[in-house]
Design an enzyme around this catalytic site. Structure first.
Site, PDB file in Angstrom:
ATOM      1  N   THR A 135      29.244  21.306  22.233  1.00 47.73           N
ATOM      2  CA  THR A 135      29.208  21.010  20.797  1.00 47.73           C
ATOM      3  C   THR A 135      28.876  19.542  20.552  1.00 47.73           C
ATOM      4  OG1 THR A 135      30.523  20.939  18.773  1.00 47.73           O
ATOM      5  CG2 THR A 135      31.741  20.718  20.808  1.00 47.73           C
ATOM      6  N   SER A 163      39.005  17.270  17.363  1.00 48.53           N
ATOM      7  CA  SER A 163      40.019  18.343  17.309  1.00 48.53           C
ATOM      8  C   SER A 163      40.310  18.758  18.750  1.00 48.53           C
ATOM      9  CB  SER A 163      39.512  19.568  16.531  1.00 48.53           C
ATOM     10  OG  SER A 163      38.628  20.337  17.339  1.00 48.53           O
ATOM     11  N   TYR A 180      40.083  21.770  19.865  1.00 46.72           N
ATOM     12  CA  TYR A 180      38.973  22.651  20.252  1.00 46.72           C
ATOM     13  C   TYR A 180      37.798  21.825  20.793  1.00 46.72           C
ATOM     14  CZ  TYR A 180      34.318  24.360  19.496  1.00 46.72           C
ATOM     15  OH  TYR A 180      32.977  24.594  19.673  1.00 46.72           O
ATOM     16  N   HIS A 181      37.364  20.806  20.017  1.00 43.19           N
ATOM     17  CA  HIS A 181      36.224  19.998  20.471  1.00 43.19           C
ATOM     18  C   HIS A 181      36.557  19.290  21.792  1.00 43.19           C
ATOM     19  CE1 HIS A 181      35.160  20.388  16.105  1.00 43.19           C
ATOM     20  NE2 HIS A 181      33.928  20.421  16.578  1.00 43.19           N
ATOM     21  N   LYS A 185      35.825  21.205  24.879  1.00 39.39           N
ATOM     22  CA  LYS A 185      34.405  21.193  25.279  1.00 39.39           C
ATOM     23  C   LYS A 185      34.085  19.919  26.070  1.00 39.39           C
ATOM     24  CE  LYS A 185      32.819  24.914  22.860  1.00 39.39           C
ATOM     25  NZ  LYS A 185      31.651  25.792  22.910  1.00 39.39           N
TER      26      LYS A 185
HETATM   27  N1  USQ Z   1      34.081  20.598   5.740  1.00 41.35           N
HETATM   28  C1  USQ Z   1      34.210  20.401   4.376  1.00 41.35           C
HETATM   29  N2  USQ Z   1      34.591  21.469   3.615  1.00 41.35           N
HETATM   30  C2  USQ Z   1      34.820  22.708   4.139  1.00 41.35           C
HETATM   31  C3  USQ Z   1      34.675  22.902   5.525  1.00 41.35           C
HETATM   32  C4  USQ Z   1      34.310  21.818   6.302  1.00 41.35           C
HETATM   33  O1  USQ Z   1      34.018  19.295   3.839  1.00 41.35           O
HETATM   34  O2  USQ Z   1      35.153  23.620   3.376  1.00 41.35           O
HETATM   35  C5  USQ Z   1      33.652  19.472   6.607  1.00 41.35           C
HETATM   36  C6  USQ Z   1      34.571  19.188   7.775  1.00 41.35           C
HETATM   37  O3  USQ Z   1      35.633  18.337   7.399  1.00 41.35           O
HETATM   38  C7  USQ Z   1      33.620  18.572   8.783  1.00 41.35           C
HETATM   39  C8  USQ Z   1      32.284  19.256   8.488  1.00 41.35           C
HETATM   40  O4  USQ Z   1      32.403  19.833   7.187  1.00 41.35           O
HETATM   41  O5  USQ Z   1      33.472  17.199   8.548  1.00 41.35           O
HETATM   42  C9  USQ Z   1      31.921  20.346   9.484  1.00 41.35           C
HETATM   43  O6  USQ Z   1      33.007  21.253   9.545  1.00 41.35           O
HETATM   44  P1  USQ Z   1      32.831  22.759  10.040  1.00 41.35           P
HETATM   45  O7  USQ Z   1      34.109  23.482   9.755  1.00 41.35           O
HETATM   46  O8  USQ Z   1      31.572  23.336   9.511  1.00 41.35           O
HETATM   47  O9  USQ Z   1      32.569  22.562  11.602  1.00 41.35           O
HETATM   48  P2  USQ Z   1      33.544  22.210  12.810  1.00 41.35           P
HETATM   49  O10 USQ Z   1      34.971  22.443  12.525  1.00 41.35           O
HETATM   50  O11 USQ Z   1      33.194  20.838  13.297  1.00 41.35           O
HETATM   51  O12 USQ Z   1      33.149  23.251  13.903  1.00 41.35           O
HETATM   52  C10 USQ Z   1      31.984  24.057  13.839  1.00 41.35           C
HETATM   53  C11 USQ Z   1      32.199  25.266  14.724  1.00 41.35           C
HETATM   54  C12 USQ Z   1      32.378  24.795  16.155  1.00 41.35           C
HETATM   55  C13 USQ Z   1      31.167  23.948  16.560  1.00 41.35           C
HETATM   56  C14 USQ Z   1      31.000  22.791  15.595  1.00 41.35           C
HETATM   57  C15 USQ Z   1      29.778  21.940  15.841  1.00 41.35           C
HETATM   58  O13 USQ Z   1      33.333  25.999  14.300  1.00 41.35           O
HETATM   59  O14 USQ Z   1      32.560  25.919  17.001  1.00 41.35           O
HETATM   60  O15 USQ Z   1      31.364  23.454  17.855  1.00 41.35           O
HETATM   61  O16 USQ Z   1      30.863  23.328  14.264  1.00 41.35           O
HETATM   62  S1  USQ Z   1      30.069  20.242  15.457  1.00 41.35           S
HETATM   63  O17 USQ Z   1      30.669  20.149  14.119  1.00 41.35           O
HETATM   64  O18 USQ Z   1      28.823  19.527  15.531  1.00 41.35           O
HETATM   65  O19 USQ Z   1      31.019  19.766  16.443  1.00 41.35           O
END
Ligand code: USQ
Length: 382
Positions: free
Chosen positions: A144, A179, A181-182, A185
């Site tokens: 990720t 997190s 989870y991250h 990875k």
């Molecule tokens: N966010 C909002 N509002 C929401 C949901 C999320 O502002 O309703 C924000 C979060 O705070 C964060 C961003 O949007 O800053 C991305 O959050 P996300 O929930 O879309 O993604 P994340 O929790 O980081 O995890 C997801 C997948 C995970 C993958 C990751 C890629 O669940 O499996 O590894 O995206 S990355 O984000 O590049 O690490």
């Protein structure tokens, strides 16, 4: 190629199974339904209820005439996995089989421990099974972008050259995940790198950003073949959540200031990237790391885009900042390199207004299934 897909029931796993089988590869699809179990336990079921893996494979066979060999077992059981690798002798293993929710991993001790054990165990078992029974097999592992965090320097593709006190060497790019989870990875990458350099395995570790969408060539013909599309606070990722919120008439949930910037990609591009990685294997003893994203957006950019397109469709979308349940930077520098997959032939499907509208249209067809009580975040980081 002979390909085993671990985590084949997941949001990315199932579309990959279909895509590879449709292209003529022999596919073995493995899952233990961990995501479905957690979704039930946390009242986080996907928008569209979906058949189980065996039933999906039967529908896929009826629609597209291709066989998929489904195996349901827990990949934390090393001996089951080792037997399968010994039987199949795969050319490639695609490893998606991890607990993928950051909020779930932060929701309590049991959830954190399950995430840590499951994710590390499956990676460890995969490396051992390959070493013992198919040492030439190429492992394509889903990492990720969140492994890197949001450093105040450009993010390289996995590696960085460092000069220190007049001497130079190449190292894994520094990691600082946001997190548990991250963080699993990050630990996976270290484990993989150790065994690659010690045993001469061949691995591609894909640093992927948040994925959106549900349309693929195979699923468009029959909605029962859709991937699981979550909008809840546990498994829903931000773009898919905003699409559902726009249709449900719930204000888009921007966490905090909304300047959090990430690298996003269309589900169709995940399929292209994983396919490109598989078709271009690395040499033995090489760990290739590729940043898998096509464009970067802040949360505010995404909310503006969904609002603009939603309003044109008559949805009257509202955007509302709420207290950020996570501990993360809300304004920061973000510039990840992502040329590797483009150089290999990736043709991006960007988040255009047409793509945004097409996802909103599908969600709108299932509007009656949206449960607004599943939208607000329940898990706080601290
Ligand atoms: N966010 C909002 N509002 C929401 C949901 C999320 O502002 O309703 C924000 C979060 O705070 C964060 C961003 O949007 O800053 C991305 O959050 P996300 O929930 O879309 O993604 P994340 O929790 O980081 O995890 C997801 C997948 C995970 C993958 C990751 C890629 O669940 O499996 O590894 O995206 S990355 O984000 O590049 O690490």
């Amino acid at each position: 190629m002979r390909v085993i897909i671990l985590g084949a029931d997941g949001y990315l796993g199932w579309p990959t199974v279909m895509d590879f089988a449709a292209k003529g590869h022999e596919v073995w699809a493995v899952d233990n339904y961990l995501r479905r179990t957690i979704a039930q336990q946390t009242q986080s079921e996907a928008l569209i209820p979906l058949p189980n893996l065996q039933d999906r494979a039967a529908i896929f066979k009826a629609e597209h005439g291709k066989d998929v060999d489904v195996r349901v077992f827990d990949l934390c059981d090393y001996h089951r996995l080792a037997e399968l690798v010994k039987e199949v002798k795969p050319d490639c293993i695609v490893h998606y089989a991890e607990q993928p929710s950051a909020p779930y991993s932060m929701s309590g001790f049991d959830e954190a421990r399950l995430t840590l054990r499951n994710n590390l165990d499956v990676t460890f078992n995969t490396l051992w099974a390959v070493r013992e029974h198919a040492p030439d097999c190429h492992i394509v592992k889903l990492g990720t972008m969140g492994e890197y965090g949001v450093p105040n320097i450009d993010i390289e593709e996995g590696w960085i050259d460092i000069e220190h006190k007049g001497r130079k060497d190449k190292f894994l790019f520094p990691r600082a995940a946001g997190s548990l989870y991250h963080t699993t990875k990050v630990l996976d990458t270290d484990l993989i790198w150790f065994y690659v350099r010690t045993w001469g395995l061949r691995v591609t570790d894909l640093m992927q950003g948040p994925v959106y969408g549900l349309s693929t060539d195979e699923s468009d013909a029959d909605e029962r073949l859709f991937p699981n599309f979550h909008y809840d606070d546990i498994f829903g990722t931000v773009v898919n959540r905003f699409m559902v919120q726009a249709v449900a008439g719930v204000p888009l949930t921007v966490f905090g200031k909304g300047g959090q910037t990430r690298g996003y990609l269309n589900l169709r591009d995940t399929l292209q990237c994983v396919g490109l990685a598989m078709e271009n294997p690395v040499e033995k003893g090489e760990l290739r790391i590729l940043n898998q994203l096509t464009e970067t957006f802040s949360v505010n950019d995404l909310a503006d885009r969904v609002k603009r397109v939603g309003d044109q469709m008559g949805l009257n979308v509202e955007v509302k900042s709420i207290d950020n349940p996570r501990k993360e930077r809300e304004e920061h520098y973000y510039n990840p390199t992502h040329s590797g997959l483009m150089e290999m032939g990736l043709k991006p499907n960007y988040l255009t207004d047409e793509v945004t509208a097409s996802i909103l249209e599908v969600v709108n067809r299932h509007k009656d299934k949206i449960d607004p009580s599943k939208i607000m975040p329940r898990v706080k980081w601290s």
